[in-house]
Design a protein around this motif. Structure first.
Motif, PDB file in Angstrom:
ATOM      1  N   LEU A 109       5.085  -0.007  19.371  1.00  0.00           N
ATOM      2  CA  LEU A 109       5.642  -0.687  20.541  1.00  0.00           C
ATOM      3  C   LEU A 109       4.768  -0.570  21.779  1.00  0.00           C
ATOM      4  O   LEU A 109       4.788  -1.436  22.638  1.00  0.00           O
ATOM      5  CB  LEU A 109       7.042  -0.161  20.829  1.00  0.00           C
ATOM      6  CG  LEU A 109       8.050  -0.400  19.707  1.00  0.00           C
ATOM      7  CD1 LEU A 109       9.406   0.202  20.070  1.00  0.00           C
ATOM      8  CD2 LEU A 109       8.189  -1.877  19.411  1.00  0.00           C
ATOM      9  N   ASP A 110       4.000   0.515  21.898  1.00  0.00           N
ATOM     10  CA  ASP A 110       3.127   0.670  23.064  1.00  0.00           C
ATOM     11  C   ASP A 110       1.989  -0.332  23.071  1.00  0.00           C
ATOM     12  O   ASP A 110       1.678  -0.920  24.091  1.00  0.00           O
ATOM     13  CB  ASP A 110       2.512   2.072  23.113  1.00  0.00           C
ATOM     14  CG  ASP A 110       3.470   3.111  23.652  1.00  0.00           C
ATOM     15  OD1 ASP A 110       4.461   2.733  24.301  1.00  0.00           O
ATOM     16  OD2 ASP A 110       3.217   4.293  23.422  1.00  0.00           O
ATOM     17  N   CYS A 111       1.353  -0.497  21.930  1.00  0.00           N
ATOM     18  CA  CYS A 111       0.106  -1.259  21.877  1.00  0.00           C
ATOM     19  C   CYS A 111       0.227  -2.598  21.166  1.00  0.00           C
ATOM     20  O   CYS A 111      -0.726  -3.357  21.114  1.00  0.00           O
ATOM     21  CB  CYS A 111      -0.967  -0.420  21.200  1.00  0.00           C
ATOM     22  SG  CYS A 111      -1.261   1.134  22.061  1.00  0.00           S
ATOM     23  N   CYS A 112       1.382  -2.864  20.594  1.00  0.00           N
ATOM     24  CA  CYS A 112       1.615  -4.132  19.882  1.00  0.00           C
ATOM     25  C   CYS A 112       0.604  -4.376  18.775  1.00  0.00           C
ATOM     26  O   CYS A 112       0.111  -5.497  18.598  1.00  0.00           O
ATOM     27  CB  CYS A 112       1.659  -5.296  20.863  1.00  0.00           C
ATOM     28  SG  CYS A 112       3.006  -5.162  22.033  1.00  0.00           S
ATOM     29  N   VAL A 113       0.251  -3.313  18.072  1.00  0.00           N
ATOM     30  CA  VAL A 113      -0.575  -3.417  16.869  1.00  0.00           C
ATOM     31  C   VAL A 113       0.126  -2.624  15.776  1.00  0.00           C
ATOM     32  O   VAL A 113       1.039  -1.841  16.037  1.00  0.00           O
ATOM     33  CB  VAL A 113      -2.017  -2.893  17.077  1.00  0.00           C
ATOM     34  CG1 VAL A 113      -2.778  -3.786  18.025  1.00  0.00           C
ATOM     35  CG2 VAL A 113      -2.012  -1.473  17.562  1.00  0.00           C
ATOM     36  N   TYR A 114      -0.319  -2.810  14.553  1.00  0.00           N
ATOM     37  CA  TYR A 114       0.338  -2.208  13.406  1.00  0.00           C
ATOM     38  C   TYR A 114      -0.010  -0.734  13.275  1.00  0.00           C
ATOM     39  O   TYR A 114      -1.139  -0.325  13.498  1.00  0.00           O
ATOM     40  CB  TYR A 114      -0.064  -2.964  12.139  1.00  0.00           C
ATOM     41  CG  TYR A 114       1.053  -3.091  11.152  1.00  0.00           C
ATOM     42  CD1 TYR A 114       2.130  -3.942  11.395  1.00  0.00           C
ATOM     43  CD2 TYR A 114       1.062  -2.344   9.990  1.00  0.00           C
ATOM     44  CE1 TYR A 114       3.164  -4.056  10.493  1.00  0.00           C
ATOM     45  CE2 TYR A 114       2.095  -2.455   9.082  1.00  0.00           C
ATOM     46  CZ  TYR A 114       3.148  -3.306   9.338  1.00  0.00           C
ATOM     47  OH  TYR A 114       4.170  -3.412   8.447  1.00  0.00           O
TER      48      TYR A 114
END
Length: 82
Positions: A5-10
């Protein structure tokens, strides 16, 4: 595992050869979780088991600033479904 959720990556959880991965990219907090850079969207499926070839993230690939738990990053060189 799903989107960080912080970085919007998997983010992924390493199930095997954790020590080998940690030698390459650095240690985890004991939870085996890493944030990925360059993981194919085709492999971004919760619960999917994948085989990875990884490297340490470079300074010019600086990840986002985390607001929550700071997981180590790894760069996916190659990946395929197991």
């Amino acid at each position: 595992m799903g989107w960080n959720l912080d970085c919007c990556v998997y983010q992924i959880k390493i199930l095997k050869q954790l020590l080998k991965v940690e030698e390459i990219v650095g240690p985890t907090q004991g939870d085996r979780i890493f944030i990925t850079e360059n993981l194919s969207s085709e492999l971004e499926t919760v619960g999917l088991k994948i085989l990875l070839d990884v490297r340490k993230i470079q300074n010019n690939e600086t990840p986002c600033v985390t607001l929550g738990i700071g997981y180590p990053w790894l760069y996916v060189v190659r990946a395929k479904e197991k």
